[in-house]
Scaffold this active site. Structure first.
Site, PDB file in Angstrom:
ATOM      1  N   ASP A   1      57.729  50.038 -39.303  1.00 15.23           N
ATOM      2  CA  ASP A   1      58.253  50.738 -38.236  1.00 15.23           C
ATOM      3  C   ASP A   1      56.998  50.826 -37.001  1.00 15.23           C
ATOM      4  O   ASP A   1      56.078  51.130 -37.524  1.00 15.23           O
ATOM      5  CB  ASP A   1      58.735  51.751 -38.590  1.00 15.23           C
ATOM      6  CG  ASP A   1      60.061  52.204 -37.640  1.00 15.23           C
ATOM      7  OD1 ASP A   1      61.114  52.117 -38.027  1.00 15.23           O
ATOM      8  OD2 ASP A   1      59.899  52.634 -36.441  1.00 15.23           O
TER       9      ASP A   1
ATOM     10  N   LYS B   1      81.492  41.344 -38.480  1.00 12.65           N
ATOM     11  CA  LYS B   1      81.112  42.546 -38.195  1.00 12.65           C
ATOM     12  C   LYS B   1      81.808  43.064 -37.077  1.00 12.65           C
ATOM     13  O   LYS B   1      82.144  44.184 -36.976  1.00 12.65           O
ATOM     14  CB  LYS B   1      79.562  42.695 -38.125  1.00 12.65           C
ATOM     15  CG  LYS B   1      79.029  43.858 -37.833  1.00 12.65           C
ATOM     16  CD  LYS B   1      79.485  45.205 -38.876  1.00 12.65           C
ATOM     17  CE  LYS B   1      78.926  46.562 -38.432  1.00 12.65           C
ATOM     18  NZ  LYS B   1      77.480  46.705 -38.299  1.00 12.65           N
TER      19      LYS B   1
ATOM     20  N   CYS C   1      77.962  51.978 -33.992  1.00 12.13           N
ATOM     21  CA  CYS C   1      78.874  50.835 -34.076  1.00 12.13           C
ATOM     22  C   CYS C   1      79.950  50.698 -33.086  1.00 12.13           C
ATOM     23  O   CYS C   1      80.153  49.755 -32.313  1.00 12.13           O
ATOM     24  CB  CYS C   1      79.258  50.598 -35.384  1.00 12.13           C
ATOM     25  SG  CYS C   1      77.693  50.176 -36.587  1.00 12.13           S
TER      26      CYS C   1
ATOM     27  N   THR D   1      73.408  44.371 -36.116  1.00 13.63           N
ATOM     28  CA  THR D   1      74.801  43.769 -35.565  1.00 13.63           C
ATOM     29  C   THR D   1      74.344  43.109 -34.075  1.00 13.63           C
ATOM     30  O   THR D   1      73.753  43.425 -33.211  1.00 13.63           O
ATOM     31  CB  THR D   1      75.660  44.801 -35.117  1.00 13.63           C
ATOM     32  OG1 THR D   1      75.860  45.734 -36.423  1.00 13.63           O
ATOM     33  CG2 THR D   1      76.873  44.458 -34.636  1.00 13.63           C
TER      34      THR D   1
END
Length: 437
Positions: free
Chosen positions: A32, A208, A262, A123
C-alpha cells in the site's frame, strides 16, 4: 509448495483478501502507498474495524505469512485491489477514474515474468482486462496478453461482514483465456466455501456492474414510490408492507440517498462503456441523487421561520451498523442545509473519520431545532426522546429510514415526520396525522 502472492492495495478488499490467503499458507506481501496503513499494521493494529480482522492480521503476521510493504516484490500471483472512483466534470456524465489501477499496474510491471497470474479485483468498465490493464502491464520484452495469465475476480462483499462473505459468497472469475480463468479459480477455491464460477473477463466485468446497477434501480423505484406517497397522502412504509404480500413482489425501503463504494458508482461504469441508450440506468441515478435535497426540503419546511436553525444529523456512515462513510448521503445533506443557513452537527457512534467534524449528541443537543435520522444504526434505537425534548428549542424529528418508533417520540413531545409518509401537514400543531382506524 504454495505460490507467493503480492496483493496491491490494503483497503476494505485487499487487506481481508491478503490475510485470508496468508491464513491458508500462502506467502503474501501486502502493498500500500499509505504510510498510515503500513504503520498501523507494523504496530499490530488493524486499520479496518471488522469482527475477526485484527486477530487474523496479527496471527498471519506473527506466523510470517503476511508481510506489509510499500513496494511490490517478485511473486507468482499479483492481485490488484485499488479504488476506482468517479471523475465528475462540469457539463458531462461521471466517468470511471482508472488512475489507481494504472499506478498499481505500473508498480508491478517490472516485477512480472512470463507465466505470472495477474488478477484485477477492482470494479472496472467492461473491456478493462483485455485493453486498459494489458496496455499498462506491457513491457518491451513482455506481451501481457500472451505471456501472462490475466483475470478479473470482482469482490462481492459488504462492510460489516467482510470475512464471512469473502469466504462464503459465490465468486465469478473471468479470464482473458480459459487457462487464466482456471488458475484464478484454483486460487479462490483454496479458501472459498462458495462456488467459484469461471467465465470470460469481459462478462465478469459486466456481471459486477449489473449486480449493483440492479440494486440501484430497485432503490430508485422505492424512492419514487416514497415521493408519490407523500404527494397523495399515504404512508409508503405501510403501502410497501402490503404490496410485498404479493408472492412475486419485493419492494425495498426508500432512504435519503445511496452511499457506499459500489452502488452509486458502478452504474456510471456501464454508461461510460457503451453508446447504447442507458436512459433507465441514468434516470435511476438521478432519482437517488435527488434524495438528499428532497430530505432537506422536508426539514426546511419545518424550520423556515427560525433564525439560524440548528440541525443535528444522526449518522455519517453510508448504511446502518457499519463504520464506512464512503459516498455517504450525509455529506450532501450537510452541504445543502449549510447553504440554507442551518448550523450542522453530525453524530455517529461508529464512524471515526468523516469529511466533517463529528460531535457527541450530549454536547450539541442544547438549543437544537431538529434531529434528522439519516442512518439506521442500532445505537440510535437507544435514544430517549423524553430526555432530549426539553433541551431543544424546537423538538422536531425527521426519520428518513422509517427506523424509529414515531409514536414514542411523538408522545414525548416531538413533532415527527417520516420520509415517504404523506399523512402530515406542517400546519398541524401535532406534527403528523394519525392513521384512521
Amino acid at each position: 509448495m504454495k505460490e507467493n502472492i503480492c496483493v496491491v492495495g490494503l483497503g476494505y478488499i485487499g487487506l481481508p483478501t491478503a490475510v485470508i490467503l496468508a491464513s491458508k499458507g500462502y506467502h503474501v506481501v501486502g502493498v500500500d502507498v499509505s504510510r498510515k496503513i503500513l504503520d498501523q499494521l507494523e504496530q499490530g493494529e488493524c486499520p479496518i474495524k471488522e469482527d475477526g480482522m485484527e486477530a487474523l492480521v496479527k496471527q498471519t503476521m506473527a506466523d510470517g505469512f503476511f508481510i506489509p510493504k510499500d513496494k511490490p516484490e517478485p511473486s507468482d500471483v499479483f492481485i490488484i485491489c485499488v479504488p476506482t472512483p468517479l471523475t465528475r466534470g462540469a457539463g458531462r456524465k461521471p466517468r470511471s477514474d482508472m488512475s489507481f489501477v494504472k499506478k498499481a499496474a505500473e508498480a508491478i510491471r517490472d516485477q512480472l515474468v512470463p507465466g505470472n497470474l495477474v488478477i484485477l479485483e477492482s470494479t472496472v468498465p467492461p473491456g478493462t482486462i483485455a485493453q486498459f490493464l494489458a496496455d499498462c502491464l506491457r513491457r518491451g520484452d513482455l506481451e501481457p496478453l500472451t505471456d501472462l495469465d490475466l483475470a478479473h475476480c470482482p469482490e462481492r462483499v459488504i462492510p460489516g461482514n467482510l470475512l464471512y462473505e469473502l469466504v462464503n459468497n459465490d465468486r465469478i472469475v473471468g479470464g482473458h483465456t480459459l487457462k487464466a480463468a482456471k488458475r484464478a479459480q484454483d486460487l479462490y477455491q483454496s479458501f472459498a466455501l462458495g462456488e467459484v464460477i469461471i467465465t470470460d473477463a469481459t462478462t465478469a466485468e459486466l456481471c459486477k456492474l449489473m449486480e449493483n446497477t440492479y440494486r440501484d434501480v430497485q432503490i430508485a423505484l422505492a424512492n419514487q414510490f416514497a415521493k408519490v406517497a407523500e404527494g397523495i397522502g399515504v404512508d409508503v412504509w405501510h403501502a410497501t408492507e402490503l404490496a410485498n404480500r404479493h408472492p412475486r413482489v419485493n419492494i425495498i425501503n426508500p432512504g435519503p440517498g445511496v452511499g457506499g463504494h459500489c452502488i452509486p458508482i458502478d452504474p456510471w461504469f456501464i454508461v461510460d462503456s457503451t453508446d447504447v441508450d442507458t436512459g433507465l440506468i441514468q434516470e435511476a441515478r438521478r432519482m437517488n441523487d435527488s434524495m438528499p435535497s428532497h430530505a432537506c426540503n422536508m426539514i426546511m419546511m419545518q424550520l423556515e421561520k427560525l433564525d439560524s436553525p440548528k440541525v443535528i444529523l444522526l449518522g455519517a456512515a453510508y448504511k446502518g451498523n457499519v463504520n464506512d462513510a464512503r459516498e455517504s448521503p450525509t455529506e450532501a445533506v450537510a452541504s445543502i442545509l449549510t447553504e440554507n443557513g442551518c448550523k450542522i452537527h453530525v453524530v455517529d457512534p461508529m464512524v471515526e473519520q468523516f469529511s466533517l467534524p463529528l460531535s457527541n449528541l450530549e454536547d450539541v443537543i442544547d438549543g437544537a431545532d431538529a434531529l434528522m435520522l439519516l442512518v439506521d444504526h442500532d445505537d440510535f434505537l437507544k435514544l430517549q426522546p423524553e430526555l432530549l425534548v426539553d433541551r431543544m428549542r424546537n423538538p422536531f424529528l425527521l426519520d428518513t429510514r422509517g427506523f424509529l418508533n414515531m409514536a414514542s417520540w411523538k408522545s414525548s413531545g416531538f413533532k415527527v415526520r417520516k420520509l415517504g409518509d404523506g399523512r402530515w401537514d406542517p400546519r398541524d400543531s401535532k406534527g403528523s396525522w394519525e392513521m384512521s382506524q
